[in-house]
Design a protein around this motif. Structure first.
Motif: not given
Length: 260
Positions: A244-254
């Motif tokens: 999931d792109a949203a989950d992945k981008s959030y994980a990278i940010y965090r």
């Protein structure tokens, strides 16, 4: 579940004929015809020895509809349960509890009365049949109902009771119970127990669909605990496991925050 065969001693010839028609419709998958026939039976023979069975099978039919009618099903099972001694009582309790929970809805507008009835129904099942084949369902959905009522501590106690069952490891609800327990602990700000619960889920249910969400939650909880190295590892696992792109981008940010 197909209706049980009848003996001539159980009902009048007319009642037997109508009961048999309803049973045949249900067995053959003609659900709407079966519903009409079960309702007709209950209207014409409300005091018959077979009325409790007819009400039970009516509830089953409502559950089996293409668009299940859980409200009507719960009502039918409630009618069946007016008979305290019939042989399908355990199954009726399990089904009614589930139908009440399912019909309570989701979100802030959930029907609290139905959630309370869910708790009452499953409490009766646990009391009457502590070794029931449905005992895992009784504990899990009681926990879910308690959580829906905002009773987090009660929900955790019910999840714990479920997870302590001798056959809990064989239940298809086990991973969901561990996850739900972690959520409730997290919302009570019991961070270390919540982390332990999530780690247990990852150890026991590594391929579960909830794994990515759990890695994200573990990452955030580890940041709360100021264990930034553990947080970065959790976010890395979320990145690797997510499609999931949203989950992945959030994980990278965090993860970047944790590394900083």
């Amino acid at each position: 579940v197909s209706p049980a065969p009848l003996s001539a001693a159980e009902a009048t010839e007319e009642a037997i004929s109508l009961y048999a028609d309803a049973a045949n419709f249900q067995t053959s998958g003609a659900t709407e015809l079966a519903i009409d026939s079960w309702k007709k039976f209950l209207k014409q023979y409300p005091d018959d020895d077979l009325a409790s069975k007819a009400a039970h099978y009516l509830g089953v039919c409502y559950m089996q509809k293409e668009s299940p009618d859980y409200v009507a099903a719960a009502k039918a099972f409630g009618k069946a349960l007016e008979d305290s001694k019939y042989e399908l009582r355990e199954e009726s309790l399990a089904n009614r509890g589930w139908c009440l929970y399912a019909s309570a809805g989701d979100g802030p507008n959930r029907d609290e009365a139905k959630l309370k009835q869910t708790l009452e129904t499953f409490a009766t099942l646990r009391k009457d049949n502590p070794k029931s084949d449905y005992i895992d369902r009784a504990f899990f959905y009681s926990g879910e109902a308690a959580y829906g009522l905002g009773e987090r501590k009660k929900a955790i106690a019910l999840y714990d009771s479920f997870l302590s069952l001798p056959n809990a490891k064989d239940s298809p609800l086990r991973c969901d119970a561990i996850y739900a327990r972690g959520i409730a602990l997290e919302e009570l700000k019991q961070i270390k127990p919540a982390i332990a619960s999530y780690k247990r889920l990852l150890a026991d249910c590594a391929d579960n669909d909830l794994a990515v969400d759990v890695h994200l939650r573990l990452g955030n909880l580890s940041i709360t605990e100021r264990d930034f190295a553990a947080a970065a590892r959790s976010f890395e696992q979320a990145i690797a496991g997510s499609d999931d792109a949203a989950d992945k981008s959030y994980a990278i940010y965090r993860q970047a925050y944790a590394l900083v």
